[in-house]
Structures are given as C-alpha cells and as structure tokens.
Design a protein around this motif. Structure first.
Motif: not given
Ligand code: SF4
Ligand code: SAM
Length: 348
Positions: A50, A52-54, A56-57, A59-60, A96-97
């Motif tokens: 992924c 991204k770095n949300c 809460y997640c 797998i960020r 993941g994104e």
């Molecule tokens: Fe955010 Fe989705 Fe990546 Fe988790 S998998 S960090 S929710 S974008």
C-alpha cells in the motif's frame, strides 16, 4: 424526509428494550425491502502492498513489521474460480492502494481473463482505493460492476485527524463521484468508533449515505492494531462499545436507506464469534467470506483479532452456511445480489 433528531436518538439508545426495538424495526425493514436472502461476495485480498498511510490500518505503508505479498495471477484465478464453482455469484478483489500503471494494467488484464473464464457470469466488485477516473472507466469496461470505497468518516476534520498529509477528503469525494459517473454500483461506509468520533458524526454519516444516493454500505467497528500510531489510544478504545455502535449504525442505516445492500463485515466477527449473524439480524444482507490463501492471511491484518486465520475457504463455506440457516435466512447462490436501490435509481 429524515428527521436528524430522530436519527441521532436511534444511535444514542442505551436501554436494552429500546435497542431491541430498534433492531427489530430494522429487521422488519430489511424483510420488506430486500428480503431474507443473504448474498456472498468471496473476498480475495490480492496484495497488502500500500502506498497510503492511514493511521488506523495495520497494513499502512510505514508498518515495517508486515511481510508484503502480491498474489500471483494463478493464485487469484484459483480462488476466484473456486468461488464460482461453489456458486458464490460474485467476488471482491481487495488490496492496498497502488495507482502505478503496472498495477492498474494488471487489474484490467485480470478482469478480462476472469470474465472470460466464467462466461461473464461471475460478478466482480473492486475495493482497490482511490484511482483516477480513466482507471475506474477501464476497469468498468473490463467487467467490474461494483466498487467499494469507504469515506471512513464524513466529517472532514475527523478524516484529517486520521490520515496524514497527502490523503485528501476532497479527493475521496471526487472518487466516489467518478465511480457513480462511470456507472458502478457504489459502496461506501465508515469505521465506527474511531477516536474522537461523536454520535453527531455518525448521524451525519448516515445522512451522507442518503445524500450521495449510495447503493451499498460497509461499516465495521474500529479495532486497534498495535503497529499503528493509534496504539496511543490503547485502553481507551472499547471494542465491545464499538461493536454495539456498529450494530446500531447498521440498524439505523437500514431503517433510513431501506433498499440498499448492507454488509455484515468480518470486523464484527473479530469482536464476537457470532458478530456477522447479529449483523444480519439487525439489517445487513451481505456477507464477504475470505477466500485468500491461508499463507497470506496473517499478512493482511488491518486490525488485531482477525478471525478464521487458519480456516480455509471450504471450511469457511460450510461454517457460514450453517450459521446463516440457523438464524432462518436463505443464501442467494449463483446470484449477483445487486443493490435494488441501484436499479430504482436507474428508473428515476
Ligand atoms: Fe489506507 Fe486501505 Fe492502505 Fe489500509 S490498505 S493504509 S485503509 S489505503
Ligand atoms: N486500500 C483500500 C481502501 O482503503 O479502500 C481497500 C482495502 S482497506 C484495508 C479496507 C478497509 O479496511 C478500509 O476502508 C478501512 O475502513 C478498513 N480498516 C482499516 N483499518 C481498520 C481498523 N483498524 N479497524 C477497522 N477497520 C479498518
């Protein structure tokens, strides 16, 4: 017209008999508008890589304790065809994104092949995050027809608090709009119980679903993952409270939105072994059994306590079937189970 005050009251109920009345009303609304058939979407978690770095997640991007994986095309085909042969009707490809061309082209090819291998009969939902409109269009043309992208919270300030620089609430709204414009059945939803989220936020979330004319909803309780920045809330987040709040959100959403599809998410089962059945009994009508190969499952932990880490797809099917029949519901095998709301919208 929805009365915001009534909606807020539904979400604030505390007394057991009042909550039970709410749940019963939601179940009756579900029977009336979508019936007692549960549809399966076999979910294949194709990669945990992924960009991204949300906060809460699990797998960020910045969680270095995760072993990153990418399923091979063949592994994805095996899982998808298993679902097809088991009469699941549809699958969800989630990951993941990533927005790079190598990834987006690969998804287009996968979709084309999956559609060909199943004579166009397997329904395919995507949950691959934010993409540009061209990519959404290409994937739609290649055969995906439903897309899940949670708004996570409709409160822009709260969204900012739970996402670092580079994540944009406006972009997420734009993506939801693009998905609708392309023609997908669009699913969104929120995480229930995020730190600093209030009952007013949750009330606004349901109004947001309504205003955006959303077809499908997926909401799950927030569950802490120790390797995320939100670990500082450890001890403050009560899983059981988030669980009950999620059930109330499902019930209130069913009462207000009536004919949409609502998922009873795996995160409910992570807190209570019969959490998904309870979700069905308060208004949900969709279940997403995990089809990801066991060897990858521990690497796709968004939160702690993900259930069925050692149960393969076949065991999971038998177990689910029993659980669903035990609460008097039926299963819509071999059907896509599209959101009735989407078709009514088309007529409009
Ligand atoms: Fe955010 Fe989705 Fe990546 Fe988790 S998998 S960090 S929710 S974008
Ligand atoms: N990456 C894509 C995206 O974000 O849309 C799809 C996969 S993402 C893992 C799927 C969902 O997991 C997110 O929309 C988020 O709501 C949920 N999620 C992530 N971390 C969570 C947590 N700690 N508790 C509950 N849900 C969580």
């Amino acid at each position: 017209m929805i009365d915001k005050k009534d909606l807020r009251e539904m979400l604030s109920l505390e007394e057991k008999p009042d909550i039970e009345n709410l749940f019963e009303k939601a179940y009756q609304t579900k029977l009336r508008y979508v019936g007692n058939k549960v549809y399966f979407r076999g979910i294949i978690e194709i990669s945990n890589i992924c960009s991204k770095n949300c906060y809460y997640c699990g797998i960020r991007r910045d969680n270095k304790n995760v072993l990153r994986y990418d399923m091979t095309d063949n592994e994805i085909f095996v899982a998808a065809l298993w679902a097809y042969e088991q009469h699941y009707g549809s699958i969800v490809l989630q990951s993941g994104e990533r927005e790079d061309k190598q990834f987006t082209d690969r998804i287009t090819n996968l979709l084309n092949t999956l559609k060909k291998k199943t004579d166009g009969k397997l329904g395919i939902t995507l949950s691959l995050g934010e993409q540009n409109k061209d990519t959404y269009q290409k994937w739609f043309e290649a055969g995906a027809h439903r897309y899940l992208l949670r708004i996570e919270t409709s409160n822009e300030n709260l969204y900012r608090r739970h996402h670092p620089e580079g994540h944009s609430f406006r972009r997420r709204l734009q993506c939801l709009q693009d998905l609708q414009d392309v023609g997908y059945q669009v699913g969104t939803g929120v995480i229930v119980g995020l730190p600093h989220q209030t009952v007013d936020d949750l009330t606004e979330d349901i109004l947001f679903f309504k205003e955006f004319d959303i077809d499908m909803i997926g909401m799950g309780p927030f569950i802490l993952h120790k390797n995320t920045p939100l670990v500082s809330y450890n001890g403050l987040v009560k899983k059981e409270d988030n669980f009950l709040k999620t059930l109330k959100m499902i019930a209130a959403t069913r009462i207000i939105l009536r004919d949409v599809n609502i998922a009873s998410t795996t995160a409910l089962q992570a807190i209570d072994p019969i959490g998904r059945e309870l979700g069905l009994q308060v208004g949900a009508n969709i279940i997403m059994p995990v089809l990801t190969e066991i060897k990858y499952r521990t690497s796709y932990q968004l939160y702690e306590g993900k259930p069925c880490l050692d149960e393969n797809a076949a065991q999971c099917r038998g177990c689910l079937e029993k659980r669903i029949f035990s609460i008097g519901e039926k299963i819509g095998y071999d059907q896509w189970g599209d959101s009735p709301h989407y078709f009514k919208k088309q007529e409009r």
